[in-house]
Design a protein around this motif. Structure first.
Motif, PDB file in Angstrom:
ATOM      1  N   UNK A 245       7.826   0.444  -8.948  1.00 32.99           N
ATOM      2  CA  UNK A 245       8.403  -0.565  -9.837  1.00 32.99           C
ATOM      3  C   UNK A 245       7.704  -1.917  -9.769  1.00 32.99           C
ATOM      4  N   UNK A 246       6.958  -2.143  -8.749  1.00 36.80           N
ATOM      5  CA  UNK A 246       6.420  -3.493  -8.558  1.00 36.80           C
ATOM      6  C   UNK A 246       5.014  -3.415  -7.958  1.00 36.80           C
TER       7      UNK A 246
ATOM      8  N   UNK B 290       3.259  -5.674  -6.753  1.00 37.71           N
ATOM      9  CA  UNK B 290       3.152  -6.474  -5.525  1.00 37.71           C
ATOM     10  C   UNK B 290       3.557  -5.628  -4.321  1.00 37.71           C
ATOM     11  N   UNK B 291       4.643  -4.899  -4.470  1.00 40.83           N
ATOM     12  CA  UNK B 291       5.095  -4.036  -3.388  1.00 40.83           C
ATOM     13  C   UNK B 291       4.080  -2.907  -3.175  1.00 40.83           C
TER      14      UNK B 291
ATOM     15  N   UNK C 173       2.632 -11.364  -9.052  1.00 41.70           N
ATOM     16  CA  UNK C 173       4.033 -11.447  -9.494  1.00 41.70           C
ATOM     17  C   UNK C 173       4.078 -11.461 -11.017  1.00 41.70           C
TER      18      UNK C 173
END
Lengths: 218, 634
Positions: free
Chosen positions: B492-493, B495-496, B523
């Motif tokens: 979903x991200x 960055x993660x 981000x």
């Protein structure tokens, strides 16, 4: 309970692992260090639960045991409260780690960790690496808490957001302007909240399902 | 059809016969008692055009001695003509029993004189006629008013309203005999009326309720109209007059009377299961015109109006009676089976009562509705019971069908839900199948290949432990990357996702003596999804491996940003190694990386020299707000 590597008295470690080569390798690697002494090992859940009666500082347990889950061992250790439990994981994935933390583990280490001894001491001290997915899941689970729930503090949220972006303990401490030690304290607090919360949820579910009946006092 | 009618007749006949027997038995018994009363047979009657002021004072009769044989009375203007009946009888003082006078009915404006002494008076003999209803009359004869020998009785009545000019037989005799007869007559005609008014009111409420709230249909609507008319006409029969001006009372009386007939027609037609036809409409319009005409005449002149009204009512009864009878027969044969044979039986009783009234009126030439009121009330009660039964039945059947409907809807809902679940399960199954295939492919490409090559390299004697260890470690790393890419938080991200890669790769790089420079700020980018993430992971992993194995680099930099327009994730991997020739083995590895980049719709730019290599990967990403949850992606 904190285990300090510089203590003259070595940390007493119990190992619960069903795979003999892994167990032997772990014992060898840990005993090679002066500050760690493996004082016992078990190869099943049953023997593990019996083993933790022995005096010890850290219990290191695998989760997939032939006669049940290592989480039971973690729970037994956590409920005794005298020592810390850390979990052996292969992947350090979210499911394994969060289950262990909810059961009361203070950390985890990867079985192929290059420096297992260091990892054990770190995990025992609550310094297990918080991988980004785990940080995200901690945020998700603990953030939308009711006022009565052990919700996260703003600082803890910032810290977890740092971890979610792949930052290490040191980098997080630097970014937030706090000490490394404070970071570990925060992580321990978050872990404790998750454990408390999951226990609360378990009790709530049990009451709702009629497993536990609350006695009403007049 | 005929057999059916006969069957119904048979079914209905018994209760009808039973009630008819009871009704006629009762009526005949009362009539028999009536006949046994001492009856006056000789009456002298005289119709006077002008009342004598000496006989009657300005407003009411006064008790005064009358000259027995002088009944000529001159009448002031505006007085009604009246009739004086004279009856002479002998009285023996030695055998005195209390005597009384009883008339079956008289107009309410009446006076009774005995031997010139006024015994009874009611109403007034001049306009406006306050009360013109028919009522039984009973007068006790005081002993002192009697004379031994011949006595003269004068009965003065307002003539107009009676119409036919005849007086029913009247009775002079023992009070003990006459009083019960009078009481019965007043009971049937007056005392019972407030109760029937109450019955009509209740019936009205009931039928209105059914009509409005339950959409009871035409039958109930007409019934409501019928009882309304009955309830309006009824108070005029009460023992005490309603405090209304005469004009209003008569207007109400005729309007309601004709209204009863009209509403009864509609009711009967609806009861027969028919719509109003030409015949009914004509009758209704005629009734309306009649009411209007009576009202106009009444307003013009009360006495004329009453006279006219009575005639119109008689005509209307004659016109409507056959119509009603026809409709009744139709109702009996029709679909609206009146739910109870007792309904028909009670109706037959009403008919019997009316018939009796007609027969009783034959000898006087005037039909006095003595028992018909009771019959109508009975009928209304009967229909109310039928209505209640029918409505109750309708309610319960409604409830039953409602329940049935609910059950069916529930069943359908369940089926739909099951269908939906099945579809969703199928859809999920397909998604899972696709994902499973992809993971299998990923494992096959990655760990599978590595393990297979590892197995081939394992030869007896020669144990390249370092290599095997390295290969196993890579397999484990690849497996970790696969597992990480499947985590929702990672998918979903970006960055993660990149942070996770860092956590995985940094210890490994450090193990090989390399430092990682990490500069990632991504981000605001939408999730990459599991597949893209894994491809990026592998690409980065390969870049790192190249840097460690071949370039002998000391430092590795990974930086990532999000560029707008078009929105892209730009990842750069830079090392300070010695570079490589594009046609070398490493160069061929680059082709593999390019294919990976192309697979996820991205581009890979590589620049290499003796002082380092730079890889730049650009992958299109969705804005954060448009990102789709990882679970929804196939």
């Amino acid at each position: 309970m904190s285990v300090n590597a510089t203590d003259a008295i070595p940390a007493r470690v119990l190992i619960v692992e069903d795979d003999a080569p892994t167990r032997d390798a772990l014992c060898a690697a840990l005993n090679a260090r002066a500050d760690i002494r493996v004082v016992g090992s078990a190869d099943s859940r049953a023997t593990g639960l019996a083993l933790i009666a022995e005096p010890h500082d850290v219990v290191l347990t695998d989760l997939g045991l032939p006669d049940g889950s290592g989480l039971d061992v973690v729970r037994a250790v956590a409920s005794a409260g005298r020592s810390v439990a850390a979990v052996l994981s292969i992947f350090g994935d979210e499911t394994t780690v969060l289950d262990a933390i909810e059961a009361g583990a203070s950390g985890y280490l990867l079985k192929d960790d290059a420096d297992v001894g260091e990892a054990v001491l770190r995990a025992a001290a609550g310094e297990s690496p918080v991988s980004p997915p785990i940080a995200v899941h901690l945020l998700r689970r603990l953030r939308p808490a009711a006022p009565t729930d052990p919700a996260l503090t703003p600082r803890e949220i910032e810290l977890l957001e740092c971890f979610a972006r792949g930052h290490s303990y040191k980098e997080a401490a630097l970014r937030l302007g706090i000490s490394y030690h404070t970071v570990t304290d925060h992580v321990k607090a978050v872990y404790r909240k998750l454990a408390v919360r999951s226990r609360g949820e378990a009790v709530f579910a049990a009451v709702r399902n009629g497993i536990i009946r609350l006695e009403r006092t007049a | 059809m005929r057999a059916e009618v006969f069957a119904r007749l048979r079914q209905v006949l018994l209760p009808i016969l039973l009630l008819q027997a009871v009704a006629w038995g009762g009526l005949l018994a009362v009539d028999g008692l009536q006949r046994r009363l001492p009856q006056v047979t000789h009456i002298e009657a005289q119709k006077l055009a002008a009342p004598d002021p000496a006989l009657i004072d300005a407003t009411r009769w006064q008790a005064q001695d009358l000259p027995l044989r002088t009944c000529k009375i001159t009448c002031p203007d505006g007085w009604v003509p009246y009739t004086v009946f004279r009856h002479r009888f002998l009285h023996s003082a030695s055998s005195y029993t209390p005597l009384a006078i009883y008339l079956r009915y008289v107009e309410s404006s009446a006076a009774v004189h005995l031997n010139g002494r006024l015994l009874y008076t009611a109403g007034a003999m001049h306009e406006p006629i306050a009360n013109l209803q028919y009522m039984p009359l009973y007068v006790d004869i005081p002993a002192e008013a009697l004379r031994p020998g011949e006595n003269e009785l004068l009965i003065v009545v307002a003539e107009e309203v009676r119409g036919f000019g005849k007086l029913l037989p009247f009775h002079v005799g023992a009070a003990a005999e006459l009083r019960p007869a009078w009481y019965w007559a007043t009971f049937v005609n007056q005392r019972i009326q407030p109760w029937s008014t109450a019955v009509f009111a209740v019936a009205l409420l009931l039928s209105l309720g059914v009509t409005i709230f339950a959409r009871g249909g035409a039958v109930f609507g007409w019934f409501a109209a019928l009882v309304t008319a009955c309830a309006l006409a009824n108070p005029l029969l009460w023992p005490s007059d309603p405090p209304l001006p005469a004009l209003m009372r008569w207007t109400i009386y005729y309007t309601a009377g004709i209204g009863i007939l009209a509403a009864a027609t509609g009711f009967m037609t609806a009861l027969a299961g028919r719509r109003l036809g030409k015949l009914e409409y004509t009758a209704l319009v005629a009734a309306a015109i009649a009411v209007l005409a009576i009202d106009v005449v009444l307003a013009n002149d009360l006495r004329d109006g009453v006279f006219f009204g009575n005639r119109v009512i008689r005509v209307a009864v004659l016109v409507f009676a056959p119509l009603l009878l026809l409709r009744l027969i139709a109702a009996f044969r029709g679909q609206w089976d009146a739910a109870s044979t007792w309904g028909y039986a009670i109706f037959s009783v009403t008919l019997a009562l009316s018939l009796h009234d007609v027969i009783a009126g034959l000898d006087s030439g005037f039909v006095w509705l003595m028992y018909t009121h009771i019959g109508v009330t009975l009928l209304v009660v009967a229909f109310c019971i039928v209505l209640a039964q029918r409505y109750g039945h309708r309610l319960s059947s409604l409830e039953a069908s409602n329940e049935n409907l609910t059950r069916r809807i529930r069943t359908k809902e369940l089926e739909l839900a099951q269908d939906f679940d099945r579809l969703r399960a199928l859809n999920r199954e397909q998604i899972l199948e696709g994902e499973r295939q992809r993971i299998m492919r990923d494992m096959h490409d990655g760990i599978g290949g590595r393990l297979a090559s590892l197995l081939l390299r394992l030869k007896p004697g020669a144990q390249p432990v370092g290599e095997i260890r390295e290969a196993l470690q890579e397999s484990l790393n690849d497996l970790r990357l696969i597992i990480d890419s499947l985590d929702g938080a990672v998918a979903d991200d970006p960055a993660v996702a990149l942070g996770t890669f860092r956590v995985r790769v940094e210890p490994w790089l450090r193990q090989h003596g390399m430092a990682l420079d990490w500069a990632v700020d991504v981000t605001g980018a939408g999730g990459l999804g599991a597949e893209k993430t894994l491809q990026i992971y592998r690409l980065l992993q390969e870049a790192c491996s190249n840097a460690v194995r071949h370039a002998q680099a000391r430092r590795l930099g990974i930086s990532a940003t999000i560029s707008d327009e078009p929105r892209k994730l730009c990842i750069a991997v830079v090392d300070d190694g010695r570079g490589f020739a594009t046609h070398s083995r490493e160069g061929r590895g680059l082709g593999n990386m390019r294919r990976r980049a192309a697979q996820i719709g991205g581009t890979l730019a590589i620049s290499t020299s003796g002082t380092g290599t730079r890889l730049e990967l650009q992958v299109p990403v969705a804005p954060a707000e448009l990102s789709v949850p990882a679970q929804a992606r196939a």
